[in-house]
Enzyme design. Structure first.
Site, mmCIF file in Angstrom:
data_model
loop_
_atom_site.group_PDB
_atom_site.id
_atom_site.type_symbol
_atom_site.label_atom_id
_atom_site.label_comp_id
_atom_site.label_asym_id
_atom_site.label_seq_id
_atom_site.Cartn_x
_atom_site.Cartn_y
_atom_site.Cartn_z
ATOM 1 N N SER A 188 0.744 -1.122 0.008
ATOM 2 C CA SER A 188 -0.054 -0.008 -0.134
ATOM 3 C C SER A 188 1.024 1.106 -0.029
ATOM 4 O O SER A 188 1.752 1.655 -0.888
ATOM 5 C CB SER A 188 -1.025 0.041 1.168
ATOM 6 O OG SER A 188 -1.970 0.996 0.962
ATOM 7 N N ASP A 237 -9.787 -5.630 -3.715
ATOM 8 C CA ASP A 237 -9.167 -4.551 -2.744
ATOM 9 C C ASP A 237 -10.283 -3.236 -2.655
ATOM 10 O O ASP A 237 -10.423 -2.690 -3.643
ATOM 11 C CB ASP A 237 -7.889 -4.036 -3.246
ATOM 12 C CG ASP A 237 -7.087 -3.201 -2.301
ATOM 13 O OD1 ASP A 237 -7.591 -2.257 -1.634
ATOM 14 O OD2 ASP A 237 -6.002 -3.510 -2.231
ATOM 15 N N HIS A 282 -7.260 -6.082 0.706
ATOM 16 C CA HIS A 282 -6.236 -5.193 1.038
ATOM 17 C C HIS A 282 -5.473 -5.756 2.212
ATOM 18 O O HIS A 282 -4.536 -4.974 2.813
ATOM 19 C CB HIS A 282 -6.731 -3.858 1.141
ATOM 20 C CG HIS A 282 -5.644 -2.799 1.138
ATOM 21 N ND1 HIS A 282 -4.867 -2.467 -0.186
ATOM 22 C CD2 HIS A 282 -4.828 -1.934 1.998
ATOM 23 C CE1 HIS A 282 -3.925 -1.508 0.071
ATOM 24 N NE2 HIS A 282 -3.941 -1.049 1.509
#
Lengths: 274, 274
Positions: free
Chosen positions: A145, A221, A254
């Site tokens: 991320s 995600d 995620h």
């Protein structure tokens, strides 16, 4: 340099350590973790974590030590920002301030004094962390991320220092997404020319990359469409003639359950290149 | 039965779920996690966690899903006690009350109303958890520390229900150690005859076990000498003619870095017996 050992655990035959030291780059006490398989000199894989994380999330949740032991890689995980009571913060904002350093050198007040995570990761951490282990001198970098953004931008700007780069669910184009607008705008100011130097999609066109890049991205995600927008980077790599393996992993989100599922493949991939 | 899905993540090709339901055994809302490799009917391995834990510690930190997917086992992890504002607790005591149910049916006030974790795990959870997956009907059980105590005692008392049992760093003789004196004394009262029914070292002599047992114990576990005392159980197994493989793992401590290092071997071991 006053390195403090905070904890050490035996893990998969090696040693998982946590250290603290006084950082020159951030002007704060910084913590980081090191996993050493303990079988002699090994390459080092740096892992940069995402928003709200410390060294601990990846270290405790990814299950990476098993693969690092198998493939003979040392793992180094820094924190995601400076910490401490004297460090300016944005209270109640998970995506700015503490836990959200974005791996830049801030130029704006009041952030510029401590929020120098780019210099910390690139120029200070390797010397401090690698003094605790025996390395081959080779380095790779990866992250998740915001940490994927950090890994890509840091590798693209320092190809002599990092031989391999991969990412999970990275922010690839901070200049074009809300997380990036907020962080780069406040750390770097309104001049978007300054942002380009921390934007993987712009950097890969400007600088290229002498190697291939691996990215895993969960298809479910929750941040994909608004914040991550992986295809902006794959388009840029195509334009720059850089080989990118962008894998959309069907049904994954995620979370660290996603990272854990594919970290073994990333570690094998880095090991083959280091 | 009013099962609530709290979360689901794709993980190693399977599904990691977290559920909540109204438990009859504890009179409270209980949460548990289930990992299903998703490849058709599979045996179920129950995991009981240690002091202060919930379903989450093992689920997030042990890296067990990788091996469960590889060997085709479903994993079910309950909480370690009843929870909620109405549940009596021992404030500031990490080793009694919430997070420390010790897998017994309490008989003493004020604990007996909710602290019925033995009945919960043995009689209620299998029906609730296994309704969410396809199983072969075969079950094994394992756990860590207080959960290792739970796994051993529950298997020894229910050999028809659990075909395989292993443990990490278990409390093997609660009648002989401070954690056990405190918990059994307050949940069950002063009559030590009642304690024997929740003491693996006494149970294995009284009941035997038709199979082998695997225990991993870190040699540098900070609780080994005072609270765990593994050799009390190996002596009892020898006396009972039960085959125990008690492995002292050199240099490992009581942490999840230890569990993560050997959970793959335990899952393979259970899979070979289920």
């Amino acid at each position: 340099m006053g390195l403090e050992v905070l904890n050490q655990w035996k893990c998969f035959g090696g040693t998982q350590s946590v250290y603290a030291h006084a950082s020159e780059a951030t002007g704060t006490r910084m913590e980081f973790s090191v996993f050493d398989p303990g079988k002699g000199p090994a390459p080092v894989l740096y892992w940069l974590s995402g928003l709200t994380c410390t060294w601990e999330n990846f270290t405790a949740k990814a299950g990476a030590q098993r693969y690092a032991a198998e493939h003979g890689l040392i793992l180094v995980c820094p924190d995601t920002s400076p910490r401490g009571d004297d460090v300016p913060d944005a209270a109640d904002e998970y995506d700015f301030g503490k836990g959200a350093g974005f791996y830049v050198n801030a130029t704006q007040q009041p952030w510029s004094k401590n929020y120098c995570m780019y210099d910390y990761v690139v120029s200070e951490l390797p010397g401090v962390a690698e003094a605790t282990v025996e390395t081959t001198g080779q380095r790779g970098i990866s992250g998740h991320s915001m940490g994927g953004h950090g890994a890509l931008t840091i590798a693209l700007k320092n190809p002599d220092q990092y031989k391999s780069v991969s990412a999970f669910s990275p922010i690839v184009a901070p200049s074009q997404v809300p997380w990036g607008h907020k962080a780069l705008g406040r750390y770097l100011g309104d001049d978007r020319a300054a942002w380009a130097d921390y934007d993987a999609t712009e950097l890969v066109v400007a600088r290229g990359w002498n190697g291939d890049i691996l990215i895993d991205q969960g298809s479910k995600d929750q941040f994909l469409e608004e914040q991550l927008r992986s295809t902006l980077f794959s388009d840029a790599c195509a334009k720059a003639g850089v080989t990118l393996d962008l894998r959309f992993q069907e049904g994954y989100d995620h979370s660290y359950y996603f990272v854990a599922s594919f970290i073994g493949e990333h570690i094998a991939w880095h090991a083959a290149r280091l």
